[in-house]
Design a protein around this motif. Structure first.
Motif: not given
Lengths: 132, 132
Positions: A4-5, A10-11, A16-18, A45-48
């Motif tokens: 998933r990307t 989305e992120l 809740g950030i800009t 992993s970026d998300r992590a």
DNA sequence: GTTGACCTTTACGTAAAGGTCAACTATGAA
DNA sequence: TTCATAGTTGACCTTTACGTAAAGGTCAAC
């Protein structure tokens, strides 16, 4: 495999950030998403990493602190000296966090007793309590 | 009775801050020491407030937050509405602090396991350990 | 073929929490 | 009297962590 990307919006919405904040973190070398053309593509992993960053912020780490810790995780476990330095740095952070927990506990006690005092005061002086 | 008083430099040295910082806190209405001529004279209760301030900072409160909490303590327990507001504000802070404790615990765990991993790595690759 | 949504970069703005420095005052000791 | 010591105000400087335009690329839908 979790392939998933995520797009930047989305992120940013999920946490809740800009988008600006995410770009800023990239400038500061905290995340390095892939690109599709110009657009940023975030992996799981970026998300992590982002989760780490945000939690770090909540416990009072600066961007620099966070970068340091993130680099520890991935950093070259190679050089002996570097290892020692990293371990020492970790231990220092741990000490700070433990002190911080004590501070929080003390603050919590004072705030609680303040609430108690005021609640009693209210009950005595304004008995028409709708007990929220 | 503890009638001890403190000069600005006594207090700043005791707590490892600069006089500038104490004056800044005064500008921001966090402390209001008496004056002897021009010079600031801090009482034991000023000192107590300072302790609150510094601990507040360590748990991540802003100057504004701290002022608010300090005012709660001393604030007019008079008006009913004001009381309610204060109580609510306290409860919010308490929630935040509890979340913060969780964050700290999670961070502590990750840091500890990082230290463990690296320590093992060191032991395997550089066995000449002087075990600090 | 233009509208809209989403993305990009560059660049300047800002609030918080002090640091730093200059110029002045008051006081006490040599 | 002069020097040292501690204190004062005021003004400007700095860093951190983004916010906020300005100006434009891309692609699907109408």
């Amino acid at each position: 495999m979790t392939k998933r990307t995520y797009s930047i919006s989305e992120l940013s919405e999920e946490f809740g950030i800009t988008p600006r904040t995410l770009r800023y973190y990239e400038d500061e070398a905290l995340i390095a998403p892939k690109r599709e053309g110009q657009a940023r593509i975030y992996s799981t992993s970026d998300r992590a990493r982002l989760i780490w960053i945000l939690r770090g912020k909540r416990v009072g780490f600066s961007i620099t602190d966070i970068r340091e810790v993130l680099n520890m995780h991935y950093g070259e476990g190679g050089k002996e000296e570097q290892c020692r330095v990293t371990i020492t740095a970790c231990k220092n952070r741990i000490k700070n966090l433990e002190q911080q927990k004590k501070d929080i506990d003390e603050t919590l006690e004072e705030l609680s007793s303040l609430v108690d005092t005021m609640t009693i005061f209210m009950a005595e002086n304004y008995p028409a309590d709708n007990s929220l």
